[in-house]
Scaffold this motif. Structure first.
Motif, PDB file in Angstrom:
ATOM      1  N   GLY A 148       0.827  -1.211  -0.008  1.00 48.13           N
ATOM      2  CA  GLY A 148      -0.020  -0.015  -0.130  1.00 48.13           C
ATOM      3  C   GLY A 148       0.877   1.214  -0.083  1.00 48.13           C
ATOM      4  O   GLY A 148       1.881   1.344  -0.752  1.00 48.13           O
ATOM      5  N   ARG A 149       0.405   2.082   0.829  1.00 47.02           N
ATOM      6  CA  ARG A 149       1.098   3.614   0.613  1.00 47.02           C
ATOM      7  C   ARG A 149       2.271   3.528   1.660  1.00 47.02           C
ATOM      8  O   ARG A 149       2.005   2.976   2.722  1.00 47.02           O
ATOM      9  N   SER A 157       5.463   3.108  -2.559  1.00 52.26           N
ATOM     10  CA  SER A 157       4.120   2.587  -2.464  1.00 52.26           C
ATOM     11  C   SER A 157       3.590   1.709  -3.625  1.00 52.26           C
ATOM     12  O   SER A 157       4.064   1.938  -4.905  1.00 52.26           O
ATOM     13  N   ILE A 158       2.811   0.863  -3.292  1.00 52.12           N
ATOM     14  CA  ILE A 158       2.166   0.061  -4.487  1.00 52.12           C
ATOM     15  C   ILE A 158       1.150  -0.861  -3.982  1.00 52.12           C
ATOM     16  O   ILE A 158       1.197  -1.088  -2.775  1.00 52.12           O
ATOM     17  N   ASP A 159       0.178  -1.060  -4.930  1.00 52.72           N
ATOM     18  CA  ASP A 159      -1.062  -1.953  -4.513  1.00 52.72           C
ATOM     19  C   ASP A 159      -0.827  -3.224  -5.203  1.00 52.72           C
ATOM     20  O   ASP A 159      -0.586  -3.400  -6.422  1.00 52.72           O
TER      21      ASP A 159
END
Ligand code: FMN
Ligand code: SF4
Ligand code: FES
Lengths: 434, 889, 201
Positions: A148-149, A157-159
């Motif tokens: 996430g953030r 950050s990555i989803d």
């Protein structure tokens, strides 16, 4: 021989509730990610290049090299292939059920290394438990701050999205998987120009890697690429999971050091396959998924080493070894595999769509005693129209390699067991009572 | 770079290729035909069928690759004739045939089937396939026009790709997987696309067949001629096919500037009207109250006497159905002989001729290449279908920004950058706000300031702007649209305009002077007075009335004689009550038409049967001003004659001589006299290079190079002919139109031409230049109890063409009033209810449906649906029409 | 029957929010529809098409490509027996034979009481425990004929309800966060299912 190399991707399997965050953290979980986030993305890619990590999905292409070919344009996507559908391959299935956090950690490391905008894990639809374990793990990872953030306060950050498949073998092929992830029929794309690294998901540059490939990353980051490269020999570096099944005493997934371990070790060693059931004779074995041409007893001493196996006209492929003893009807075995490919063809390419059905029908006739002398030559010629030259790796008249994989079992069968085919035809019945 | 020449080697022969094209296309132009099934020159390649496998040299040497999916590259080596290629292709063909029924003798496609042809050309002999073939129920209808035979299907996906990629109507798709993949619709949702017939034409086997055509004929006894469709003003090129002197099929021909090979279903199946049972075979004359058959002589005498009696209180309505030569003849008769300027080829459903002819014109290509297009126009999907396909492609590919400025959503809405939904009647207000220095906070015409501002920004930033201008709603007066267009033209001096007038050859008829105040060749009555007086002897003294004025005058007895030339005011004029009254009141009416019945014939005194589409040569002009040649393939029924002959004969009976014996004489006279058409000789039009037509005035049109993109069905190009001129393999087939060639052809005329009447040379009159009209009347505010009417056209209506083509007539839906759910809720009405709808003109009982896409405060009704339509409600004398809606118990 | 329920419609919108392009949510949403009705009813297909602004033909055509989607009703328990190579040589075909007799239906068939639908499937990646099968996609390995009979009884008696949810239920664990890295979209919390136990024995 079987070496004393320690397991890498299957190290935590068997530990109690190994799929939970708690258990994962107790066993060094997410240390690799923390370390990765303290490194430059380029350094990580460098380590993976040094590690000589070959893709574990089937094509066996160097992961590091692939990342290097990623077109530099935003957005970039990372797509993880957890569609494991190559018959008799069940390693990714285990990894997703038993150690989902290791996969997620690997994905995050990769995403960071290639600067991905978003990552997707495509999980084979039939893996209900795998989906639930992966989803639960992802929820835990989010609340733990690993996804996430601003991950672990690193600013990165990555989803991550867990995406369920819905039952189609072909969606394991990377471009079909991308189409499927776009919500379409799983039609492989013609390459060129659709190399995912150039034009992948939503036409954006995309890296597609296998679940086991990802599972190696935390260890590589923690121990360095060289440590991984020191295992195995040359291009076949590190350890690898092999799905052993069929007529063996101890069918299971075994993680062994590549190139140093042989098929014989895998099948006969008491700590591994434990030999053939009821001490029967080895008749033939599938060395790397049913797409691969068969090997016979005289190839059993060969090492689990990608390039020599390739030179010998087959492949380690998806890392599944199916052992068939002398009670096996090779016509029926070849027919069953042909039937599989016939059903699973996506149907775009004429040779695969129509050829698959035709070969299925001919093989069935022979197994059921309706074969004709001329059928063997017909089989070979029809196969040749799908995979000209009948070699391996195959030439193709099709878009993807599923088509040219149909001939593998038929051609192996006719080459290695022509007489068995002829008996079926002459006697008008299957000698094994099938 | 785009124009760097690329050279590739095909079987040792070096050929020139174009950047970005596929090997299969380059090879074909270079003379090597590579077999294919899934590849289509007008759709994205998919490389699925694998028939086009050839050897192409790559980094790892030669490999089999699909020629349809590999772009050309300089120095590329291609081998198409090696044993390896032959085996691969034979293999694919055998695979395609194993499950194919091989029922060619009973297949509509037999004789023109690519699969059959390939089999003869490349295929193996007897089958090695001894297994049971695949079976499907067959044939099944996928809509009323098309039947599907899944056993013949070879899964090339041409039809499904057309539906999705080209038409945007993905109502057919592949179902299933592997060798049980079938094409089909979703149960209960037929393939309701205005373009469905195209899938029949592009199907490379007989899997998709046209129900109206099934078993009608065998390809080998078909005769063919190339022509232009006149079902609407797009002017798609097509092939007319006939058998035993009956038109039985239309096929799209790939015209690069216009239709890319596509047709809409209306055009494709419009041939059905040609041999409709109600076609007139002989003239009719009214005798003691009854219309009875009569000889041409008797009828002509009657017609001439009637017109003579009426003196110059005569009006001529129509012309849009005619060929250019016919229209010229009628214009000359009306204005030069009868000396009346009460002439109109539009039925009050169009725009002022000066506007259409005077605004700077754009071509379809220019619209598609523009950076922004304003749609101040009707729903192109219904009115100008194939133009819709062209614009849609441009918008979907993303370069073109569409601004939809209509009172109701159109088919292009979902591809539009902005949708300016203005209150019916207030288009001009929105245009003024767009043009204004700063957008008024309160917005305009019901459109928010934000949207108008955004639109202004898009237009400001655009390198090139094209405005498509037409009547979005027929209950909104043409003057307000003309006003809006004028404002936009003034605000964007560089913008070009594309007229969205719909009727077949309405633009040709305007060019030929079939409108008040206009003379042939796009000149005004005043500017052309001397020139045409010299040529014709006389022209009308002053500007006459348009259709609305003519009908109003006729209604109160001020026009004695009416001539309807292929005109049907009762179903086409927006104010049906007025049209009916006018026809009843006029004391003498001559009707020149194809059909013996039809609302406008009942009061006729003389009816003259005319030759129709496919029955006469000539030229036609599309929305761009592109002149193309019509093909004649069959003979007209009975004694019917081409309209120009009727005009010439009538003139003769009135003691005048129009001065031509053949259609080529007329073509020659048009070239000589009509300033916009200077240089447009039949010889020029007959050249292969100009088979796609020539946009007048001459100068810009580039000749079409090379062959047409080949397709499943080949149409021997350029067999069409006007009159006697037939030019094939003409040496300078595509010689360019050198500017200012024969008889001068600058954009605004003005050059010195041969004297029209043998008098000393005089100056060609200038072409009409658009002058902004006076601001239109304001639409009154709509009161809370009423809904403002939006009258839209549908492709299938109660008009002459559709109602005389059985297959199409069956598709026309009855009237249904659509309004916003909120408004209906307010009135306590819901979908399915019957309501009484009243205007100042009439009140109707109609079905009603709630439709959230309808703007609040307005109601949408088809203009001319079978049974009843907006035409019954509209009062053409008002700028807008408001409706009262109440439930009927 | 049966468009998506209001709750499932909301879940569908949450799924759409996870992807850069809405059509990517098609397969997950179809699983949702199948969880709701046990199969893809025509109404559900049409509704999903509406939600994703697709034609029903596209949704149906896509669904029909995938073996897990049923376009006709199936039993409460979908019994999928693998007969691919490893299972075949370990008695998978015999197991399928036995299942047919026990349930009294051929592969593809559904028992009269619509309790069971039997199907033959391709390799389900459980070859270490061949012959194997799944019930509603929950795995059972090394299945002897007796095991099978017991399994059928347990299922019929509802004794396995915890491990084997109703047919169509693929994933009982719901995502608890929307996208964060980019624009934050919260699916709005809903019941988070317990991390389920392994069903593989
Ligand atoms: C017919 C076909 C099926 C495939 N199935 C799978 C699969 O189930 N899982 C997988 O990881 N790769 C599969 N692959 C290989 C993928 O296309 C791709 O090479 C791989 O996922 C890349 O990941 P890797 O480089 O980490 O191995 C398949 C390939 C083909 C041609
Ligand atoms: S080879 Fe077969 S599976 Fe692969 S794309 Fe072609 S038809 Fe589909
Ligand atoms: S062959 Fe049955 S699970 Fe793999």
């Amino acid at each position: 021989m079987i070496t004393d190399a320690r397991a890498i991707v299957s190290a935590r399997i068997g530990k109690s509730r190994s799929w939970t965050l708690r258990s994962y953290l107790d066993n060094g979980g997410y240390d690799g990610l923390r370390k990765a986030l303290s490194m430059e993305p380029a350094e990580i890619a460098e380590e993976v290049l040094t590690a000589n990590l070959l893709g574990r999905g089937g094509a066996g292409f160097e992961a590091g090299k692939k990342w290097g070919m990623l077109r530099q344009a935003d957005p970039k996507y990372l797509v993880i292939n957890g569609d494991e559908s190559e018959p008799c391959t069940f390693k990714d299935h285990m990894l997703m059920e038993e150690d989902p956090h290791q996969i997620i950690e690997g994905v995050l490391i990769c995403a960071y290394a290639i600067g991905a905008t978003q990552a997707f894990i495509y999980v084979r639809g039939e893996f209900a438990l795998g989906l639930e374990r992966m989803s639960a793990a992802l929820n835990e990872a989010y609340s733990f701050g690993a996804v996430g953030r601003n991950i672990f306060g690193s600013g990165f950050s990555i989803d991550l999205v867990i995406h369920p498949g819905a039952g189609a073998y072909i969606c394991g092929e990377e471009t079909a998987l991308i189409e499927s992830l776009e919500g379409k029929r799983g039609y492989p794309r013609d390459k060129p120009p659709w190399f995912p690294a150039v034009m992948g998901l939503y036409k954006a540059p995309t890296i597609v890697n296998n679940v086991e490939t990802m599972s190696n990353l935390p260890w590589i980051v923690l121990n360095g690429g060289q440590a991984f490269a020191d295992l195995g020999i040359g291009r076949s570096a590190g350890t690898r999971l092999f799905s052993l099944s069929g007529h063996v005493n101890r069918p299971a997934n075994y993680e062994v050091e590549m190139a140093k371990t042989t098929f014989h070790d895998l099948i006969y060693d008491p700590k591994l396959g434990g030999g053939i059931r009821n001490d029967r004779q080895l008749k033939a074995f599938v060395p790397g998924g049913v797409s691969a041409p068969w090997f016979g007893p005289d190839q059993v001493e060969m090492a689990l080493d990608q390039d020599p196996v390739g030179k010998a006209g087959s492949m380690l492929g998806s890392g599944s070894v199916v052992v068939m003893d002398d009670t096996t009807c090779m016509v029926r075995a070849a027919w069953r595999i042909t039937r599989f490919f016939h059903r699973e063809s996506c149907g775009q390419c004429t040779p695969c769509r129509e050829g698959g059905g035709w070969l299925d029908k001919i093989m069935r006739r022979i197994e059921e005693g309706q074969g004709r002398e001329a059928d063997l030559e017909l089989l070979l010629d029809v196969c040749d129209n799908i995979a000209p030259g009948l070699g391996w790796p195959p030439q193709k008249t099709t878009i993807c390699v599923l088509g040219p994989s149909i001939p593998s079992s038929i051609v192996s069968g006719i080459k290695m067991f022509r007489d068995e085919f002829l008996v079926h035809i002459k006697d008008g019945r299957c000698p094994f009572g099938g | 770079m785009a124009d760097e020449p690329i050279k590739i080697t095909v079987d040792g022969k070096v050929i020139e290729a174009k950047q970005g094209e596929m090997v299969i296309a380059a090879a074909e132009r270079g003379g090597t035909y590579i077999p294919r099934f899934c590849w289509h020159p007008r759709m994205r390649p998919v490389g699925m069928c694998r028939m086009c496998l050839v050897e192409i040299k790559g980094p790892r040497g030669f490999a089999l690759m699909p020629a349809c999916f590999v772009p050309v590259a300089d120095g590329q080596e291609v081998v198409t004739d090696s044993p390896k290629v032959k085996k691969a292709q034979d293999g694919v063909l055998e695979f395609l045939l194993i499950n194919h029924p091989l029922d060619c003798p009973v297949c509509d496609r037999g004789g023109e089937c690519p699969l059959q042809d390939q089999t003869f050309a490349f295929g193996p002999g007897e089958s090695r396939f001894v297994e049971e073939k695949r079976h499907w129920a067959k044939p099944i209808p996928i809509n009323p026009l098309i039947a599907l035979d899944r056993e013949r299907c070879i899964q090339c996906s041409r039809c499904t790709r057309f539906a999705d990629e080209v038409a945007g109507d993905a109502m057919i798709d592949f179902i299933g997987r592997a060798d049980s993949t079938e094409v089909n619709i979703f149960a209960g949702r037929p393939f309701t696309s205005n373009f469905s017939g195209n899938v029949v034409q592009i199907c490379p086997v007989g899997a998709l067949t046209a129900t109206p055509y099934r078993f009608k004929a065998r390809p080998w006894d078909l005769e063919v001629v190339e022509s232009t469709c006149t079902a609407c003003a797009v002017g798609c090129r097509m092939a007319l096919q006939s058998s035993a002197n009956r038109l039985i099929r239309h096929l799209g021909v790939d015209s690069d500037p216009v239709n890319h090979g596509w047709l809409c279903d209306k055009g494709r199946f419009s041939y059905e009207q040609t041999d409709n049972a109600s076609r007139l075979r002989n003239p009719l004359v009214r005798k003691n109250g009854q219309l009875v058959e009569a000889s041409w002589n008797e009828a002509m005498v009657a017609a001439a006497e009637g017109l003579h009696r009426a003196g110059n209180s005569v009006a001529v309505l129509g012309g849009a159905r005619l060929a250019n030569e016919d229209a010229y003849a009628w214009a000359k008769l009306a204005k030069g002989v009868l000396r009346t300027d009460n002439v109109d080829c539009q039925m009050g459903d169009g725009l002022p001729g000066e506007l259409v002819l005077g605004l700077p014109r754009a071509t379809i290509d220019e619209a598609c290449a523009a950076s922004a297009v304003v749609l101040l126009a009707p729903d192109l999907k219904e009115d100008l279908p194939v133009f819709y396909l062209r614009l849609r492609e441009a918008a979907v590919d993303g370069k073109l920004k569409l601004i939809e400025m209509t009172p109701h959503g159109t088919g292009l809405g979902k591809h539009a950058e902005l949708r300016l939904r203005y209150r019916p009647g207030e288009a001009a207000a929105v245009a003024r706000a767009l043009a204004a220095e700063r957008v008024p906070e309160e917005g305009a015409g019901g459109v928010t300031a934000a949207d108008i501002g955004a639109a202004a920004e898009v237009l400001g930033a655009a390198e090139s702007v094209v405005v498509v201008v037409g009547r979005a709603s027929l209950s909104e007066s043409g003057e307000s649209i003309a006003d809006a267009a004028g404002v936009l033209a003034a605000a964007m001096p560089d913008a070009r305009f594309l007229s969205a007038l719909r009727r077949g050859n309405v633009h040709g008829a305007l060019d030929m002077g079939m409108a008040p105040g206009i003379l042939p060749g796009r000149v005004s009555l005043d500017d052309g007075r001397d020139w045409f007086t010299a040529a014709w002897g006389q022209v009308p003294a002053a500007r006459g009335l348009d259709a609305g004025g003519i009908l109003a005058a006729a209604a109160d007895g001020k026009v004695q004689a009416l001539v309807l030339v292929g005109a049907d005011p009762v179903s086409d004029f927006p104010d049906r009550a007025l049209a009916v009254k006018a026809l009843e009141t006029a004391d003498f009416t001559v009707v020149v038409d194809l059909f013996g019945e039809g609302p406008s014939i009942s009061d006729a005194d003389v009816v003259l049967p005319a030759a129709g589409y496919g029955e006469r040569p000539g030229t036609t002009t599309n929305m761009e001003g592109r002149v193309t040649r019509l093909g004649q393939k069959v003979t007209a029924p009975g004694t019917s004659r081409p309209d120009w002959m009727i005009a010439a004969d009538l003139a003769h009976r009135l003691g005048a001589d129009l001065g031509f014996q053949t259609i080529d004489d007329i073509a020659g006279e048009i070239e000589r006299l009509a300033p916009a058409h200077a240089g447009l000789t039949p010889q020029l039009l007959a050249r292969a290079g100009y088979r796609d037509g020539i946009v007048v005035p001459l100068g810009d049109t580039k000749p079409t190079e090379g062959e047409r993109a080949t397709e499943a069905i080949e149409v021997t190009a350029n067999k069409a002919h006007t009159g006697n001129v037939v030019l094939e393999n003409d040496p300078d087939a595509d010689a360019p139109l050198e500017p200012g060639g024969p008889s001068g052809r600058e954009r605004d005329g003005g050059a010195v031409g041969r004297s029209p009447g043998g008098a000393p040379d005089m100056t060609r009159p200038p072409l009409i230049r658009h002058r902004p009209p006076a601001p239109a009347r304001q639409a009154p505010p709509v009161d809370a109890y009423s809904l403002r009417l939006v009258a839209v056209r549908t492709l299938y209506d109660a008009g002459a063409l559709v109602s005389h083509s059985p297959s199409l007539a069956a598709l026309a839906e009855g009237p249904c009033l659509r309004a916003n759910p909120a408004d209906l809720g307010r009135m306590g009405v819901k979908t399915g209810d019957r309501v009484r709808v009243s205007s100042s003109r009439k009140s109707l009982v109609l079905d009603v449906a709630a439709d959230p896409r309808v703007l609040r405060g307005s109601a949408v009704l088809a203009f001319n649906a079978p049974g009843a339509g907006a035409a019954d409600l509209i009062d053409a004398t008002l700028p807008v029409t408001d409706l009262r809606v109440e439930t009927v118990k | 029957m049966a468009r998506l329920t209001a709750e499932n419609l909301q879940r569908a919108r949450q799924l759409i929010a996870l992807y850069p392009q809405s059509r990517s949510a098609l397969l997950p949403i179809l699983h949702l529809a199948q969880e709701q009705d046990g199969w893809l009813t025509p109404d559900a297909v049409a509704h999903v098409a509406e939600v994703l602004d697709l034609e029903p033909a596209e949704v149906y055509g896509t669904a029909s490509f995938y073996d897990m989607f049923f376009t006709h009703p199936v039993g409460h328990h979908l019994v999928s027996v693998c007969t691919n190579l490893a299972c075949m040589i370990n008695g998978g075909e015999e197991l399928l034979e036995h299942a047919q007799h026990r349930l009294g239906v051929a592969p593809g068939g559904t028992t009269a009481d619509s309790q069971f639908t039997l199907e033959e499937v391709e390799c389900i990646a459980f070859c270490g425990a061949a012959p194997c099968l799944t019930v509603n996609w929950r795995f059972f390995g090394n299945v002897s004929n007796d095991d099978f009979d017991r399994l059928v009884e347990d299922l019929a008696a509802g004794r396995l309800a915890d491990d084997v949810p109703p047919h169509g239920t693929l994933n009982r664990v719901r995502r608890q966060v929307g996208l964060m890295a980019g624009a934050a979209v919260s699916p709005g919390d809903d019941d988070d299912a317990k991390p389920p136990q392994a069903t593989a024995k």
